[in-house]
Write a protein that holds these residues in place. Structure first.
Motif, PDB file in Angstrom:
ATOM      1  N   ASP A  51       0.825  -1.204   0.000  1.00  0.00           N
ATOM      2  CA  ASP A  51       0.000   0.000   0.000  1.00  0.00           C
ATOM      3  C   ASP A  51       0.860   1.255   0.000  1.00  0.00           C
ATOM      4  OD1 ASP A  51      -2.429  -1.435  -0.033  1.00  0.00           O
ATOM      5  OD2 ASP A  51      -2.332  -1.718   2.133  1.00  0.00           O
ATOM      6  N   ARG A  81      -6.418  -4.018  -4.785  1.00  0.00           N
ATOM      7  CA  ARG A  81      -7.003  -4.800  -3.692  1.00  0.00           C
ATOM      8  C   ARG A  81      -8.456  -5.109  -4.059  1.00  0.00           C
ATOM      9  NH1 ARG A  81      -3.180  -6.291   0.403  1.00  0.00           N
ATOM     10  NH2 ARG A  81      -1.708  -4.571   0.650  1.00  0.00           N
ATOM     11  N   PRO A 129      -7.287 -10.195  -1.840  1.00  0.00           N
ATOM     12  CA  PRO A 129      -7.198  -9.574  -0.516  1.00  0.00           C
ATOM     13  C   PRO A 129      -5.767  -9.301  -0.075  1.00  0.00           C
ATOM     14  CG  PRO A 129      -7.903 -11.878  -0.347  1.00  0.00           C
ATOM     15  CD  PRO A 129      -7.971 -11.511  -1.788  1.00  0.00           C
ATOM     16  N   GLY A 171      -3.459  -8.497  -2.242  1.00  0.00           N
ATOM     17  CA  GLY A 171      -2.893  -7.599  -3.237  1.00  0.00           C
ATOM     18  C   GLY A 171      -2.669  -8.256  -4.586  1.00  0.00           C
ATOM     19  N   GLU A 228      -8.971  -1.288  -7.484  1.00  0.00           N
ATOM     20  CA  GLU A 228      -9.878  -2.357  -7.069  1.00  0.00           C
ATOM     21  C   GLU A 228      -9.909  -3.490  -8.087  1.00  0.00           C
ATOM     22  OE1 GLU A 228     -13.082   0.496  -4.660  1.00  0.00           O
ATOM     23  OE2 GLU A 228     -13.656  -0.477  -6.559  1.00  0.00           O
TER      24      GLU A 228
END
Length: 580
Positions: free
Chosen positions: A301, A389, A394, A396, A521
């Protein structure tokens, strides 16, 4: 070279290091000297700092085909600086010659290199590598072994010419093969271009994984300045080799160990460079593995946040137009680092004993060129790689947005599912394959455990019947990797992988999937209750093996976000995250 004081002599240096255990150290040294003198060495030579050289020359590795000349120049540099060069062979892994995949063998090469560094007496080691997995394997080994170390890159190949067009491996390999599959060129032309794509020994001439890791190694401070870009068969590359030899002797005398170079600041700089050069997605996996050896975790992230403020500045294929030899002529890494400097940690130490900032300041002045773009006019406004994500990934997933089709980056489509690489090969070109251009191709079981070894099968070919209709790109999703030379709207490294029960395992033909790179996403549009029903109906059985390296691999390998390294090779204690 450095302003720091020379440390006191180390009594356990040279041939005295790591004495074989006979219960009598003096006898161990006596015996060692007796045997090495059989090769003609004198006591004067044996009293010098011993510089080990990891020789990865192999007939199966044309990326390292310049090894004889490179080693000659390297040893010359070591001897001119007062050291004693001692080359030793290690495993050599070539991308196109390794079955089932080079990534499967990267950790084995790393273990081989680390143990040979530990087992043999040397005050510093020069790691000579170039092909995709060799440089990461060597840096992983150096990080674990902990002695002074420096990387010498073998260098890129030259470009060729096909019917008036400049070509080079391996982005152009993929481009011409796609044209052949689409019946745009005939069998004779694909044979003709095959002779021209690789014009010399050396690594791929585009910003593939080999070039990416060369640039990353320099950004980490692990090469001499300018060490990333000279082509393999040039005088510049030989001079870099000589300089590397001299620097290795200096490192040995200073006892400048690798942990003082590979700091969180160094990894910050490496990740900035990876994003700015349009680097290979494989670079993320390799940096995670190298960092893990030092107790540092890769924060995906945080990497994505870094990517939003780091533009792509390097105009090289597959994100741009040029080749590595053009980058070298434009000024190489110094040119890029100078432009990127406001985003770098300039106090990071390098193998010269100077900081990255000092090396940038000492580099040759900038000149007119069109390969490295200014930050005010980038090739791509954000970093090459984005982190996704969602309920399908979940842990990555990543996409190389700088090499993707802008029209597909916000897309919803129907899943066309292949259970594994064999299923893909059997059905992708069948006329009765139920597939349309707006569909999403999904390939399962090519992750670290599923393949095994996470092959570069994520570059799923466009189904032949669509290619012949002119379709050039589709959204493709997998838990595998793709070559850094590849391009397209391709989602990779889906974590956790399908072979261990990740959500990707639950995708069925006809499911709807939504990709939004802007929102980062990746979602499977199937009710949770239905997914749970599928999970109960088809419980996951992770792959196993009964013996050998495959058993070690399947029992110990980590997921992509942890570098696909062996869990027992990571540092015992976590020291923090990168980027911070």
């Amino acid at each position: 070279m450095s302003r720091s004081k020379t440390p006191p002599p180390n009594p356990a240096s040279g041939l005295r290091k790591g004495l074989t255990s006979y219960g009598d150290n003096e006898f161990s040294l006596f015996l060692r000297k007796a045997f090495i003198k059989g090769a003609g060495y004198t006591d004067t030579a044996l009293d010098r700092p011993v510089i080990g050289i990891a020789d990865t020359g192999s007939a199966y590795n044309p990326c390292h085909g310049n090894m004889p000349m490179l080693l000659e120049a390297l040893k010359r540099g070591i001897m001119l600086a007062g050291g004693l060069p001692m080359e030793f062979p290690t495993i050599s892994v070539h991308e196109s010659f390794a079955f089932p995949t080079s990534m499967y063998l990267r950790n084995l090469m790393s273990m081989d290199t680390e143990e040979m560094i530990r087992a043999q007496p040397m005050d510093a080691v020069v790691l000579v590598g170039g092909c995709d997995k060799t440089v990461p394997a060597q840096l992983m080994a150096a990080a674990s072994a902990g002695i002074p170390a420096i990387e010498l890159i073998t260098g890129s190949m030259l470009t060729g010419s096909h019917r008036g067009d400049r070509v080079g491996a391996c982005t152009d390999c993929r481009r011409y093969w796609a044209r052949y599959r689409a019946a745009e060129i005939d069998a004779q032309e694909i044979v003709d271009v095959n002779d021209q794509l690789v014009a010399s020994v050396g690594t791929c001439s585009v910003m593939g994984t080999a070039s990416t890791m060369a640039c990353v190694a320099e950004a980490l401070g692990m090469t001499v300045p300018g060490g990333a870009t000279p082509p393999a068969v040039t005088a510049d590359r030989m001079r870099i080799a000589e300089q590397t030899g001299a620097q290795a002797v200096w490192l040995a005398r200073q006892q400048l160990t690798v942990d003082r170079i590979l700091t969180p600041d160094a990894f910050h700089n490496a990740l900035r460079v990876l994003l700015a050069i349009g680097g290979s997605t494989n670079g993320i996996v390799h940096l995670a593995a190298i960092a893990g050896r030092l107790g540092l975790d890769l924060d995906l992230d945080a990497l994505d946040r870094m990517g939003r403020e780091t533009p792509v500045l390097l105009d090289l294929k597959p994100s741009g137009q040029h080749y590595m030899e053009d980058f070298h002529k434009a000024g190489g890494m110094a040119c890029l680092l100078r432009e990127l400097a406001p985003l770098l940690r300039l106090d990071a130490l390098t193998v010269t004993g100077r900081t990255l900032g000092e090396e940038i300041a000492a580099a040759a002045p900038a000149h007119r060129q069109d390969v490295v773009k200014p930050r005010t006019d980038p090739i791509y406004p954000q970093g090459a790689i984005a982190v996704l994500r969602g309920n399908l990934a979940p842990g990555g997933a990543i996409i190389k947005q700088s090499a993707a089709d802008a029209g597909l980056m916000e897309h919803e489509g129907r899943a066309v599912v292949f259970e594994d690489a064999a299923d893909l090969a059997a059905r992708i070109d069948r006329d009765d394959l139920d597939v349309e251009p707006d569909d999403m191709l999904v390939l399962k079981n090519i992750g670290p455990k599923g393949a095994p070894g996470m092959p570069e099968a994520g570059y799923i070919p466009i189904p032949r019947k669509l290619a012949q209709r002119g379709v050039k790109d589709m959204v493709r999703i997998s838990d595998g990797r793709m070559s850094g030379t590849a391009f397209g709207t391709i989602v990779l490294h889906v974590t956790p992988e399908s072979a261990i029960g990740g959500p990707l395992a639950l995708v069925e033909n006809g499911d709807r999937i939504r990709l939004s790179v802007a929102r980062r996403e990746l979602d499977l549009l199937v009710p949770q209750a239905e997914l749970e029903r599928r999970r109960q109906q088809h419980p996951c059985v992770a792959p196993t093996a009964e013996r050998g390296y495959k058993k070690l691999f399947l029992d110990s390998v980590t997921q992509a976000d942890r570098g696909v390294d062996f869990d027992f090779l990571r540092a015992a204690h976590t020291r923090g995250s990168i980027p911070d």
